[in-house]
Design an enzyme around this catalytic site. Structure first.
Site, PDB file in Angstrom:
ATOM      1  N   ASP A  19      33.843  -2.623  -6.036  1.00 56.46           N
ATOM      2  CA  ASP A  19      34.456  -3.947  -5.886  1.00 56.46           C
ATOM      3  C   ASP A  19      35.081  -4.394  -7.213  1.00 56.46           C
ATOM      4  OD1 ASP A  19      35.132  -6.324  -4.633  1.00 56.46           O
ATOM      5  OD2 ASP A  19      33.159  -6.604  -3.741  1.00 56.46           O
ATOM      6  N   ASP A  60      39.009 -10.173   2.709  1.00 61.02           N
ATOM      7  CA  ASP A  60      37.881  -9.682   3.517  1.00 61.02           C
ATOM      8  C   ASP A  60      38.087 -10.003   4.997  1.00 61.02           C
ATOM      9  OD1 ASP A  60      36.858  -9.136   1.063  1.00 61.02           O
ATOM     10  OD2 ASP A  60      35.097 -10.429   1.256  1.00 61.02           O
TER      11      ASP A  60
HETATM   12  C1  GLA Z   1      33.943  -8.733  -1.782  1.00 61.46           C
HETATM   13  C2  GLA Z   1      34.420  -7.552  -0.956  1.00 61.46           C
HETATM   14  C3  GLA Z   1      33.643  -7.515   0.346  1.00 61.46           C
HETATM   15  C4  GLA Z   1      32.162  -7.394   0.075  1.00 61.46           C
HETATM   16  C5  GLA Z   1      31.712  -8.551  -0.816  1.00 61.46           C
HETATM   17  C6  GLA Z   1      30.286  -8.368  -1.295  1.00 61.46           C
HETATM   18  O1  GLA Z   1      34.268  -9.946  -1.198  1.00 61.46           O
HETATM   19  O2  GLA Z   1      35.790  -7.645  -0.730  1.00 61.46           O
HETATM   20  O3  GLA Z   1      34.085  -6.416   1.145  1.00 61.46           O
HETATM   21  O4  GLA Z   1      31.901  -6.154  -0.538  1.00 61.46           O
HETATM   22  O5  GLA Z   1      32.536  -8.662  -1.977  1.00 61.46           O
HETATM   23  O6  GLA Z   1      29.876  -9.368  -2.162  1.00 61.46           O
END
Ligand code: GLA
Length: 435
Positions: A164, A225
């Site tokens: 990430d 997301d």
């Molecule tokens: C980010 C990523 C997600 C997930 C969250 C976890 O938002 O884009 O896919 O992994 O972090 O905290």
């Protein structure tokens, strides 16, 4: 040239693949087709209170149960292979040797044991880290520890790293971090799929250089997301179509655009919307990482996620990503070139009022006019499997699609030789209107 997998056999294989592909992908020999598996995030988020939520907290038990079901319920048989841990698995502090460690209450056996368990089922284990100082949920980040963390993951027997980009510092640190972790993983000698979010974090400041990203990553997130909601699926598709000129061509064996998890089998999407997500993720050559609860999933959702014809489109060996051909009022027409000169075609109805609508289009729209030239056979794959029979380059197809739903077709070109000369089938639905 990019990084190569650590073993000599792997390295040799990687070089052969580079020569074959001739592309600047991360040639670690992995992700030759889009990764398939299960990832905890969208469904289970950062649930850490196992006293309150024993069945859904992020714990070794959750991943072991998912691994069991992936084998017993046929997921592995159709290609789902990686059982992936997302954020919130860690302890808030590193150990006395600065290594990351799992939360001792929720992962009492440790990640090595969990990996052994997952491997004993013939599956692979994915884990999560962050390029910056902290993960998005506030657990220790890998900044300053790329080599150590890569080695720790390799020692544990991890097979995929989702990396990430929260709390990354400067743009240079972001890019350096993603590059360095790729090199660090490679140095371990273990085959580890590298799943990045580099372009997502980079884009607000700078246009991503996808050639470079593909050189270091096996797949990469571009957009926000995913949520368990139609709006989220719709926005992801719209973003992808609007940026297709810069992201489609770069995708191919070894490196894929990642529009995020499949949320099929959860709460937020209607049946038609679930069909749309599955069909369009196949068209987009997207990693198929389900985030759902395999202990409680409807037979319908399971049928869709395990549909071999859709999976075959997603996993097509040609490895070309599809694109939107046209957006006409409330309809969208997408296609994906497949091996053998075939095409996958998706007709999506974006209208959110009324009932099923008919979209009529000429086969000459498909494959730059070549998909049905001189003739083709058409198989409907979703919502149900149906044979649409033979058509030619002047056929018109009438496709009835439910609101927010999608009809997915496979179009196979038929050559011109007399033996293959088709007899038009006018009895099969939809009837071809010859111009
Ligand atoms: C980010 C990523 C997600 C997930 C969250 C976890 O938002 O884009 O896919 O992994 O972090 O905290």
């Amino acid at each position: 040239m990019g990084t190569a997998v650590g073993s000599w056999q792997g390295a040799t294989l990687a070089w052969v693949l580079v020569l074959l592909a001739g592309a600047g992908a991360l040639e670690n020999g992995l992700a030759r087709t889009p990764t398939m598996g299960w990832l905890h995030w969208e469904r289970f988020l950062c649930s850490t209170d196992c006293a309150l939520e024993p069945l859904s907290c992020v714990s070794e038990q959750l991943f072991m149960q998912m691994a069991d079901l992936m084998v017993s319920d046929g997921w592995k048989d159709v290609g789902y292979e990686y059982v992936c841990i997302d954020d919130c698995w860690m302890s808030l502090t590193r150990d006395h040797q600065d290594r990351l460690q799992p939360d001792p209450e929720r992962f009492p056996s440790g990640i090595r044991k969990l990996a052994d368990y997952v491997h004993s089922k013939g599956l692979k284990l994915g884990i999560y880290g962050d390029v910056g100082n902290k993960t998005c949920a506030g657990f220790p980040g890998s900044y300053g520890y790329y080599d150590l963390d890569a080695q720790t993951f390799a020692d544990w027997g991890v097979d995929l790293l989702k990396f990430d980009g929260c709390n990354y510092g400067t743009q240079d640190q972001l890019a350096e971090g993603y590059r360095n972790m790729s090199l660090a993983l490679n140095k371990t000698g273990r085959s580890i799929v590298y799943s990045c979010e580099w372009p997502l974090y980079m884009r607000p400041m700078q246009k991503p250089n996808y050639t470079e990203i593909k050189h270091y990553c096996n797949h990469w997130r571009n957009f926000a997301d995913i949520y368990d909601a139609w709006n989220s699926v719709k926005n992801t598709l719209e973003w992808t179509a609007l940026h297709q000129d810069s992201i489609v061509d770069v995708a191919g064996p070894g490196g894929w655009n990642d529009p995020d998890m499949l949320v099929i089998g959860n709460f937020g999407l209607s049946w038609d919307q679930q069909l749309t997500q599955m069909a369009l993720w196949a068209i987009m050559a997207a990693p198929l990482l389900m985030s759902n609860d395999l202990r409680h999933i409807s037979p319908q959702a399971k049928w869709l996620l395990q549909n071999k014809d859709v999976i075959a489109i997603n996993q097509d060996p040609l490895g070309k990503q599809g694109y939107r051909i046209t957006k006409d009022n409330n309809f969208e027409l997408w296609e994906r070139p497949l091996s053998g000169g075939a095409y996958a075609v998706a007709v999506m109805n974006r209208q959110e009022i009324g009932g099923p609508q008919i979209f009529s289009f000429s086969t000459s729209f498909l494959g730059n006019g070549l998909a049905c030239n001189p003739a083709c056979s058409i198989q409907q794959i979703l919502p149900t499997s149906e044979d649409w029979g033979l058509h030619n380059w002047v056929s018109f197809l009438n496709t009835e699609v439910n609101p927010t739903g999608t009809v997915l077709l496979k179009v196979v070109v038929i050559g011109e030789s007399p033996a293959e000369k088709p007899v038009m089938n006018i009895n099969k639905k939809p009837s071809p209107d010859i111009l």
